[in-house]
Design a protein around this motif. Structure first.
Motif, mmCIF file in Angstrom:
data_model
loop_
_atom_site.group_PDB
_atom_site.id
_atom_site.type_symbol
_atom_site.label_atom_id
_atom_site.label_comp_id
_atom_site.label_asym_id
_atom_site.label_seq_id
_atom_site.Cartn_x
_atom_site.Cartn_y
_atom_site.Cartn_z
ATOM 1 N N TYR A 131 -1.072 -7.133 -4.527
ATOM 2 C CA TYR A 131 -0.517 -6.125 -5.744
ATOM 3 C C TYR A 131 -1.491 -6.488 -6.991
ATOM 4 N N SER A 187 0.717 -1.142 0.020
ATOM 5 C CA SER A 187 -0.042 -0.120 -0.045
ATOM 6 C C SER A 187 0.817 1.301 0.048
ATOM 7 N N LEU A 224 -4.641 -4.659 -6.709
ATOM 8 C CA LEU A 224 -4.642 -3.365 -7.191
ATOM 9 C C LEU A 224 -4.567 -3.053 -8.569
ATOM 10 N N MET A 276 -7.086 2.123 -3.115
ATOM 11 C CA MET A 276 -7.201 0.822 -2.542
ATOM 12 C C MET A 276 -8.446 0.164 -2.434
ATOM 13 N N SER A 331 -2.177 5.202 -5.829
ATOM 14 C CA SER A 331 -3.329 4.263 -6.509
ATOM 15 C C SER A 331 -4.474 4.116 -5.545
ATOM 16 N N ILE A 338 -8.424 -3.101 -9.628
ATOM 17 C CA ILE A 338 -9.186 -2.111 -9.130
ATOM 18 C C ILE A 338 -9.859 -1.023 -10.507
#
Length: 400
Positions: A248, A150, A251, A158, A156, A254
């Motif tokens: 990862y 993070s 992410l 979360m 980016s 997302i």
């Protein structure tokens, strides 16, 4: 004349005594001086007084220096005599100096990930852990490893929540029902279309070395991790290798969830709105290697050496082969293929490409491609916008 004769007579009578006393005094001064020298030179100790600012003494593998400490002079704590001088390489700043400063690529990537982790502290969402009846959890503190990921991707988005599911082959049916109760059977079926296979499954009954990630409709990251049913986990599982990798990957997903951009895998081939395979698996390896060796650059650099793979590719690795591998026409072919043959090339050479990207732009570049390509922007356009150079111009430099 009488006094001179009397003095000479006194000296003659007491000569031996005077010489003896003089010798004793001289010897005392010499020994005293040597003792002080030995005490100060041979046995310096942090905090003990010394006589001259800046003087140095070597003792017990350390070099001690006399420094001013408040109102007095005292020895410092000393520095190791065998401490080697580290000469840092020049760090590349763009593709224009990438080749001339290529020795600094790995160090720049390692340094930029480390700096991002130290400079940022993102607030993590809530983490829920679901464990199959036969599963063993090797990682004691999942929050610490997720926090690392993070921090390095602070710009980016979360997930809203995180659910980590651990399972062995014996737990597959049990855990699958648990996932269905969380997101519903329709969404589970959509996940399996996305990844091109079962979300909860084991490739080996003993090891179950699998991992998957998904973003549910409510923005929850669901991370599925297969675990070994035998013995104790290896070093990477204890350190959280799979947790780092799959968080990862969540992410990466997302922006596709936010932009309602569907991705799919058919016959091991990713959909065209997803970045090249050489940007995915190598990136997770780079992140975990940095977490594992965040205090040891040399170990980090060694861990990223894929020379053994290069020597067993089944074909000669030449500049011509590399230039061919980097041709943009491969975007819809070998670059998007996660099959066994292609994945070796993508992982082996992708590790170096990913290092170059991070060395020049920092870790955030790894998710920039997902964020932009999920909006329908092509790979070449994203690359040009981020690096200020076309892929056609950059690829020969990367190959070189």
């Amino acid at each position: 004349e009488f006094r001179r004769v009397l003095f000479r007579s006194f000296m003659m009578r007491n000569r031996d005594s005077i010489i003896a006393k003089t010798l004793v005094f001289v010897l005392f001064m010499i020994i005293s001086s040597q003792t002080q020298s030995v005490n100060s030179a041979t046995f310096p100790k942090a905090g003990l007084s010394c006589s001259k600012k800046g003087m140095t003494q070597n003792y017990n593998g350390k070099k001690f220096t006399c420094v001013k400490n408040g109102n007095k002079l005292a020895w410092n704590s000393g520095e190791p005599l065998n401490k080697s001088t580290v000469i840092l390489p020049s760090l590349p700043t763009s593709f224009s100096d990438l080749f001339s400063k290529r020795d600094g690529i790995a160090y720049s990537a390692w340094l930029k990930i480390n700096n991002a982790n130290k400079s940022n502290t993102n607030k993590l969402p809530s983490i829920r852990v679901i464990k199959g009846a036969s599963s063993r959890i090797d990682l004691k503190n999942p929050q610490a490893v997720l926090q690392f990921v993070s921090n390095i991707f602070t710009s980016s988005e979360m997930p809203n929540n995180v659910v980590i599911v651990y399972f062995t082959e014996k737990d597959v049916d049990e855990v699958k029902l648990e996932i269905e109760s969380l997101i519903g059977s329709d969404q589970l079926a959509a996940i399996e279309r996305e990844i091109g296979g079962p979300f909860i499954s084991c490739d080996n009954s003993d090891v179950c070395n699998v991992g998957h990630a998904h973003i549910s409709e409510d923005g929850t990251a669901i991370i599925a991790i297969g675990t070994s049913s035998n013995g104790v986990g290896n070093v990477d599982s204890v350190l959280g290798g799979k947790e780092i990798s799959e968080f990862y990957h969540s992410l990466q997903l997302i922006p596709y969830h936010q932009n309602k951009s569907q991705i799919s895998t058919t016959d091991n081939r990713m959909s065209p709105n997803f970045p090249p395979a050489w940007l995915n698996l190598p990136a997770e390896n780079l992140i975990f290697a940095n977490y594992k060796f965040k205090d040891d650059f040399k170990a980090f650099a060694t861990s990223q050496n894929f020379s053994d793979w290069m020597n067993h590719q089944g074909h000669p690795v030449t500049i011509e082969w590399l230039e061919n591998f980097l041709e943009i026409r491969n975007l819809s072919y070998s670059w998007s293929n996660n099959g066994y043959i292609s994945v070796r090339d993508n992982n082996c050479f992708g590790s170096s490409i990913v290092e170059i990207f991070v060395a020049l732009k920092g870790p955030s570049i790894l998710l920039k491609f997902h964020e932009q390509m999920s909006k329908g922007i092509g790979f070449e356009k994203v690359f040009l916008d981020e690096f200020g150079i076309t892929w056609e111009e950059a690829s020969p430099i990367i190959a070189k």
